[in-house]
Design an enzyme around this catalytic site. Structure first.
Site, PDB file in Angstrom:
ATOM      1  N   CYS A   4       0.830  -1.212   0.000  1.00  0.00           N
ATOM      2  CA  CYS A   4       0.000   0.000   0.000  1.00  0.00           C
ATOM      3  C   CYS A   4       0.865   1.262   0.000  1.00  0.00           C
ATOM      4  O   CYS A   4       1.716   1.450   0.879  1.00  0.00           O
ATOM      5  CB  CYS A   4      -0.932   0.000   1.214  1.00  0.00           C
ATOM      6  SG  CYS A   4      -1.821   1.559   1.439  1.00  0.00           S
ATOM      7  N   CYS A   7       0.551   3.282   3.236  1.00  0.00           N
ATOM      8  CA  CYS A   7       1.239   2.617   4.349  1.00  0.00           C
ATOM      9  C   CYS A   7       2.745   2.875   4.262  1.00  0.00           C
ATOM     10  O   CYS A   7       3.403   3.093   5.290  1.00  0.00           O
ATOM     11  CB  CYS A   7       0.953   1.116   4.345  1.00  0.00           C
ATOM     12  SG  CYS A   7      -0.695   0.681   4.957  1.00  0.00           S
ATOM     13  N   ASP A  30      -1.031  16.560  -0.661  1.00  0.00           N
ATOM     14  CA  ASP A  30      -1.280  15.806  -1.889  1.00  0.00           C
ATOM     15  C   ASP A  30      -0.224  16.174  -2.929  1.00  0.00           C
ATOM     16  O   ASP A  30       0.118  17.343  -3.088  1.00  0.00           O
ATOM     17  CB  ASP A  30      -2.693  16.091  -2.415  1.00  0.00           C
ATOM     18  CG  ASP A  30      -3.142  15.074  -3.431  1.00  0.00           C
ATOM     19  OD1 ASP A  30      -4.070  14.297  -3.129  1.00  0.00           O
ATOM     20  OD2 ASP A  30      -2.565  15.044  -4.540  1.00  0.00           O
ATOM     21  N   HIS A  46      -4.230   0.375   8.328  1.00  0.00           N
ATOM     22  CA  HIS A  46      -4.700   0.200   6.953  1.00  0.00           C
ATOM     23  C   HIS A  46      -6.135  -0.318   6.913  1.00  0.00           C
ATOM     24  O   HIS A  46      -6.434  -1.380   7.449  1.00  0.00           O
ATOM     25  CB  HIS A  46      -3.808  -0.786   6.182  1.00  0.00           C
ATOM     26  CG  HIS A  46      -4.282  -0.995   4.769  1.00  0.00           C
ATOM     27  ND1 HIS A  46      -3.890  -0.191   3.725  1.00  0.00           N
ATOM     28  CD2 HIS A  46      -5.171  -1.882   4.239  1.00  0.00           C
ATOM     29  CE1 HIS A  46      -4.490  -0.576   2.623  1.00  0.00           C
ATOM     30  NE2 HIS A  46      -5.278  -1.605   2.907  1.00  0.00           N
ATOM     31  N   ASN A  86     -13.185   9.612  -1.248  1.00  0.00           N
ATOM     32  CA  ASN A  86     -13.648   8.812  -2.377  1.00  0.00           C
ATOM     33  C   ASN A  86     -13.583   7.334  -2.005  1.00  0.00           C
ATOM     34  O   ASN A  86     -12.624   6.904  -1.352  1.00  0.00           O
ATOM     35  CB  ASN A  86     -12.775   9.078  -3.608  1.00  0.00           C
ATOM     36  CG  ASN A  86     -12.868  10.518  -4.080  1.00  0.00           C
ATOM     37  OD1 ASN A  86     -13.952  11.088  -4.127  1.00  0.00           O
ATOM     38  ND2 ASN A  86     -11.726  11.109  -4.412  1.00  0.00           N
ATOM     39  N   HIS A  97      -6.457   3.036   0.502  1.00  0.00           N
ATOM     40  CA  HIS A  97      -6.199   3.222   1.934  1.00  0.00           C
ATOM     41  C   HIS A  97      -7.066   4.411   2.317  1.00  0.00           C
ATOM     42  O   HIS A  97      -6.931   5.487   1.709  1.00  0.00           O
ATOM     43  CB  HIS A  97      -4.712   3.497   2.184  1.00  0.00           C
ATOM     44  CG  HIS A  97      -4.327   3.666   3.635  1.00  0.00           C
ATOM     45  ND1 HIS A  97      -3.308   2.915   4.228  1.00  0.00           N
ATOM     46  CD2 HIS A  97      -4.792   4.495   4.602  1.00  0.00           C
ATOM     47  CE1 HIS A  97      -3.188   3.279   5.502  1.00  0.00           C
ATOM     48  NE2 HIS A  97      -4.064   4.241   5.753  1.00  0.00           N
ATOM     49  N   HIS A  99      -8.665   7.646   3.100  1.00  0.00           N
ATOM     50  CA  HIS A  99      -8.084   8.982   3.219  1.00  0.00           C
ATOM     51  C   HIS A  99      -9.158  10.031   3.036  1.00  0.00           C
ATOM     52  O   HIS A  99     -10.152   9.829   2.330  1.00  0.00           O
ATOM     53  CB  HIS A  99      -6.937   9.203   2.223  1.00  0.00           C
ATOM     54  CG  HIS A  99      -7.279   8.909   0.798  1.00  0.00           C
ATOM     55  ND1 HIS A  99      -7.329   7.632   0.297  1.00  0.00           N
ATOM     56  CD2 HIS A  99      -7.591   9.735  -0.239  1.00  0.00           C
ATOM     57  CE1 HIS A  99      -7.645   7.673  -0.996  1.00  0.00           C
ATOM     58  NE2 HIS A  99      -7.819   8.938  -1.340  1.00  0.00           N
ATOM     59  N   HIS A 101      -9.539  13.943   1.844  1.00  0.00           N
ATOM     60  CA  HIS A 101      -8.940  15.130   1.226  1.00  0.00           C
ATOM     61  C   HIS A 101      -9.429  16.348   2.013  1.00  0.00           C
ATOM     62  O   HIS A 101     -10.645  16.510   2.207  1.00  0.00           O
ATOM     63  CB  HIS A 101      -9.400  15.290  -0.223  1.00  0.00           C
ATOM     64  CG  HIS A 101      -9.023  14.174  -1.149  1.00  0.00           C
ATOM     65  ND1 HIS A 101      -8.000  14.277  -2.060  1.00  0.00           N
ATOM     66  CD2 HIS A 101      -9.538  12.933  -1.314  1.00  0.00           C
ATOM     67  CE1 HIS A 101      -7.911  13.160  -2.752  1.00  0.00           C
ATOM     68  NE2 HIS A 101      -8.840  12.322  -2.322  1.00  0.00           N
TER      69      HIS A 101
HETATM   70  P1  AMP Z   1      -8.105   9.338  -4.457  1.00  0.00           P
HETATM   71  O1  AMP Z   1      -8.119   9.515  -5.955  1.00  0.00           O
HETATM   72  O2  AMP Z   1      -9.309   9.891  -3.768  1.00  0.00           O
HETATM   73  O3  AMP Z   1      -7.828   7.894  -4.116  1.00  0.00           O
HETATM   74  O4  AMP Z   1      -6.911  10.209  -3.914  1.00  0.00           O
HETATM   75  C1  AMP Z   1      -5.597   9.784  -3.932  1.00  0.00           C
HETATM   76  C2  AMP Z   1      -4.734  11.001  -3.886  1.00  0.00           C
HETATM   77  O5  AMP Z   1      -3.418  10.593  -3.572  1.00  0.00           O
HETATM   78  C3  AMP Z   1      -4.660  11.775  -5.197  1.00  0.00           C
HETATM   79  O6  AMP Z   1      -5.167  13.096  -5.006  1.00  0.00           O
HETATM   80  C4  AMP Z   1      -3.170  11.774  -5.528  1.00  0.00           C
HETATM   81  O7  AMP Z   1      -2.733  12.995  -6.083  1.00  0.00           O
HETATM   82  C5  AMP Z   1      -2.544  11.502  -4.184  1.00  0.00           C
HETATM   83  N1  AMP Z   1      -1.227  10.880  -4.214  1.00  0.00           N
HETATM   84  C6  AMP Z   1      -0.821   9.823  -4.955  1.00  0.00           C
HETATM   85  N2  AMP Z   1       0.458   9.518  -4.687  1.00  0.00           N
HETATM   86  C7  AMP Z   1       0.872  10.400  -3.749  1.00  0.00           C
HETATM   87  C8  AMP Z   1       2.106  10.617  -3.059  1.00  0.00           C
HETATM   88  N3  AMP Z   1       3.190   9.847  -3.292  1.00  0.00           N
HETATM   89  N4  AMP Z   1       2.170  11.636  -2.177  1.00  0.00           N
HETATM   90  C9  AMP Z   1       1.102  12.425  -1.931  1.00  0.00           C
HETATM   91  N5  AMP Z   1      -0.091  12.261  -2.547  1.00  0.00           N
HETATM   92  C10 AMP Z   1      -0.206  11.271  -3.454  1.00  0.00           C
END
Ligand code: AMP
Length: 113
Positions: A4, A7, A30, A46, A86, A97, A99, A101
């Site tokens: 993940c 993680c 982000d 997780h 989402n 995982h 999250h 926003h």
């Molecule tokens: P979601 O599409 O709701 O699953 O959101 C996942 C978010 O993770 C997206 O907005 C990506 O831009 C963000 N994301 C992906 N990889 C990374 C990373 N390495 N560091 C910070 N954010 C990330």
């Protein structure tokens, strides 16, 4: 969970711009911000997403929301902010995982889709 992405970020195996963490939660910027402030708040435990929250104890779930509020305060989002989680393919969840926003720092669109 070994594979993940979030993680690995929580464990420090992948770098992130951490803005806050405590015993139960981790908050980081982000990588593709959609607003002046765009922070992701995750439980350190997780679970896949909102569909997995029954695996979390109530204190951890509450801690996630409290961290969202704390981040908004730290980022001085006095005009307001948006918190989104989402879940699954129809919502375009890209990282499985849980999250949240936290978005703010500009006038956000009324549209959510
Ligand atoms: P979601 O599409 O709701 O699953 O959101 C996942 C978010 O993770 C997206 O907005 C990506 O831009 C963000 N994301 C992906 N990889 C990374 C990373 N390495 N560091 C910070 N954010 C990330």
């Amino acid at each position: 969970m070994d594979t993940c992405l979030f993680c690995k970020i929580i464990a420090g195996e992948i770098p992130s711009a951490c803005v806050y963490q405590d015993e139960k939660t981790f908050a980081f910027r982000d990588i593709s911000p959609m607003a002046p402030t765009h922070v992701l708040v995750v439980p350190k435990q997780h679970v896949t997403g909102m569909d997995g929250i029954d695996e979390l104890d109530d204190a951890t779930l509450a801690a996630c929301l409290r961290t969202c509020k704390r981040v908004a305060e730290m980022e001085k989002l006095t005009g307001g902010f948006r918190t989104i989680s989402n879940c699954g393919p129809d919502a375009a969840q890209s990282v499985r995982h849980l999250h949240f926003h936290v978005l703010g720092g500009k006038q956000l669109s009324e549209k959510l889709d």
